[in-house]
Design a protein around this motif. Sequence first.
Motif, PDB file in Angstrom:
ATOM      1  N   LEU A   1       0.859  -1.187   0.000  1.00 43.05           N
ATOM      2  CA  LEU A   1       0.000   0.000   0.000  1.00 43.05           C
ATOM      3  C   LEU A   1       0.891   1.232   0.000  1.00 43.05           C
ATOM      4  CD1 LEU A   1      -2.651  -1.075   2.696  1.00 43.05           C
ATOM      5  CD2 LEU A   1      -2.849  -1.248   0.200  1.00 43.05           C
ATOM      6  N   VAL A   2       0.770   2.027  -1.043  1.00 40.69           N
ATOM      7  CA  VAL A   2       1.646   3.188  -1.223  1.00 40.69           C
ATOM      8  C   VAL A   2       0.800   4.456  -1.122  1.00 40.69           C
ATOM      9  CG1 VAL A   2       3.131   4.369  -2.883  1.00 40.69           C
ATOM     10  CG2 VAL A   2       3.206   1.878  -2.711  1.00 40.69           C
ATOM     11  N   PHE A   3       1.162   5.318  -0.188  1.00 35.52           N
ATOM     12  CA  PHE A   3       0.384   6.547   0.036  1.00 35.52           C
ATOM     13  C   PHE A   3       1.206   7.792  -0.287  1.00 35.52           C
ATOM     14  CE2 PHE A   3      -1.835   3.414   2.536  1.00 35.52           C
ATOM     15  CZ  PHE A   3      -3.164   3.750   2.364  1.00 35.52           C
ATOM     16  N   PHE A   4       0.702   8.570  -1.234  1.00 35.72           N
ATOM     17  CA  PHE A   4       1.263   9.898  -1.477  1.00 35.72           C
ATOM     18  C   PHE A   4       0.536  10.953  -0.633  1.00 35.72           C
ATOM     19  CE2 PHE A   4       2.579   7.733  -5.363  1.00 35.72           C
ATOM     20  CZ  PHE A   4       3.836   8.274  -5.623  1.00 35.72           C
ATOM     21  N   ASN A   5      -0.592  10.543  -0.010  1.00 34.40           N
ATOM     22  CA  ASN A   5      -1.439  11.494   0.728  1.00 34.40           C
ATOM     23  C   ASN A   5      -1.971  10.810   1.988  1.00 34.40           C
ATOM     24  OD1 ASN A   5      -2.255  11.559  -2.449  1.00 34.40           O
ATOM     25  ND2 ASN A   5      -1.733  13.571  -1.675  1.00 34.40           N
ATOM     26  N   PRO A   6      -2.489  11.613   2.945  1.00 37.17           N
ATOM     27  CA  PRO A   6      -2.959  11.033   4.205  1.00 37.17           C
ATOM     28  C   PRO A   6      -4.163  10.115   4.021  1.00 37.17           C
ATOM     29  CG  PRO A   6      -2.791  13.435   4.341  1.00 37.17           C
ATOM     30  CD  PRO A   6      -2.601  13.068   2.908  1.00 37.17           C
ATOM     31  N   SER A   7      -4.373   9.259   5.000  1.00 40.70           N
ATOM     32  CA  SER A   7      -5.527   8.348   4.984  1.00 40.70           C
ATOM     33  C   SER A   7      -5.688   7.721   6.363  1.00 40.70           C
ATOM     34  CB  SER A   7      -5.305   7.234   3.961  1.00 40.70           C
ATOM     35  OG  SER A   7      -6.244   6.193   4.147  1.00 40.70           O
ATOM     36  N   LEU A   8      -6.925   7.553   6.787  1.00 42.55           N
ATOM     37  CA  LEU A   8      -7.235   6.741   7.969  1.00 42.55           C
ATOM     38  C   LEU A   8      -7.984   5.481   7.531  1.00 42.55           C
ATOM     39  CD1 LEU A   8      -8.736   7.970  11.362  1.00 42.55           C
ATOM     40  CD2 LEU A   8      -9.552   5.917  10.265  1.00 42.55           C
ATOM     41  N   ARG A   9      -9.185   5.682   6.950  1.00 44.47           N
ATOM     42  CA  ARG A   9     -10.066   4.557   6.592  1.00 44.47           C
ATOM     43  C   ARG A   9      -9.475   3.648   5.522  1.00 44.47           C
ATOM     44  NH1 ARG A   9     -12.665   8.340   8.946  1.00 44.47           N
ATOM     45  NH2 ARG A   9     -11.199   9.589   7.757  1.00 44.47           N
TER      46      ARG A   9
END
Length: 311
Positions: free
Chosen positions: A40-48
């Motif tokens: 899982l690659v995140f360029f931006n914030p996330s919770l859910r």
Amino acid sequence: MKQFLSASDPEDPRALVKKALVLKANPFQSSAGKNRTLGLVFFNPSLRTRMSTQKAAFNLGMNVMVMNVDKDGWKIEFNDGTVMNGDTQEHIKDAVSVMSQYVDILGVRTFPSLQNKEDDYSEKVISQFTRYSTVPVVSLESATRHPLQSLADLITIEELGIKRPKVVLSWAPHPKILPQAVPNSFLEWIKITDADITLACPQGYELADEFTNGVKIEHDQYHAFEGADIIYAKNWSSYVHYGQKPEVKSDWTITAEKMALTNKGKFMHCLPIRRNVVATDEVVDNSIIYRQAKNREYAAQAVLQEILENL
Ligand code: CP
């Protein structure tokens, strides 16, 4: 299913909704993910998205690796042919080629710039993941769409069991400039159901034609809410005046008084929500937003399982 970027990817999106509901009743029925790894690659914030997709993978017996590429990785170059003597340190081609060797499915979250419509609507970033990845790519929200959210929304609506529900997607206020991905995607997915869908927004906040084709557009929020079974609230910035926030003179905050115009309508929002800006506490506290968020887990599980079974 070879990738999950939009409603066009599943062979039968309605069957995917049904599959998710079966998984919700019995989440541990498959070990299709044994000895498989999800990246899982995140360029931006996330919770859910982060937590529900990890949970979905665990339900299937997968291992999960999470990379906050904006904070922990090298600064990525997205343009081809660049002489990389500036501040970018690794080309997207190299980063994705390498990451996809470590995993069996690669999820990516990448928000739009909201400055360059052409780049955003051609999906400049996620399209490079599909180009260079050697494994299936799952959108965790891209520049123009949020398909895992939309699938969870359809699961939630299906659970309500309302025949031909009147669904209103309503713009609501927000202090920031936000993407159009959630409302675009919601329209794309709700159109595959039998729902009667209305888009309610102030002038200047209409969405791209490819998403609103066949959708009623209403600029009077009170009129739109009359008799609605579902109010789906979201803020987004202007598509026409790209990434801007044209002034809105009337009050679009969703209140109990407005909800009283509906057919005992349920309030939905993808979260996070700015309370008493998008909707009042009373509306949020009498909503189905937590059920919606819970269904993110089964949306992700249905998608991952379908991809795993086709590896
Ligand atoms: N709705 C949603 O995608 O939430 P997060 O941004 O917290 O993942």
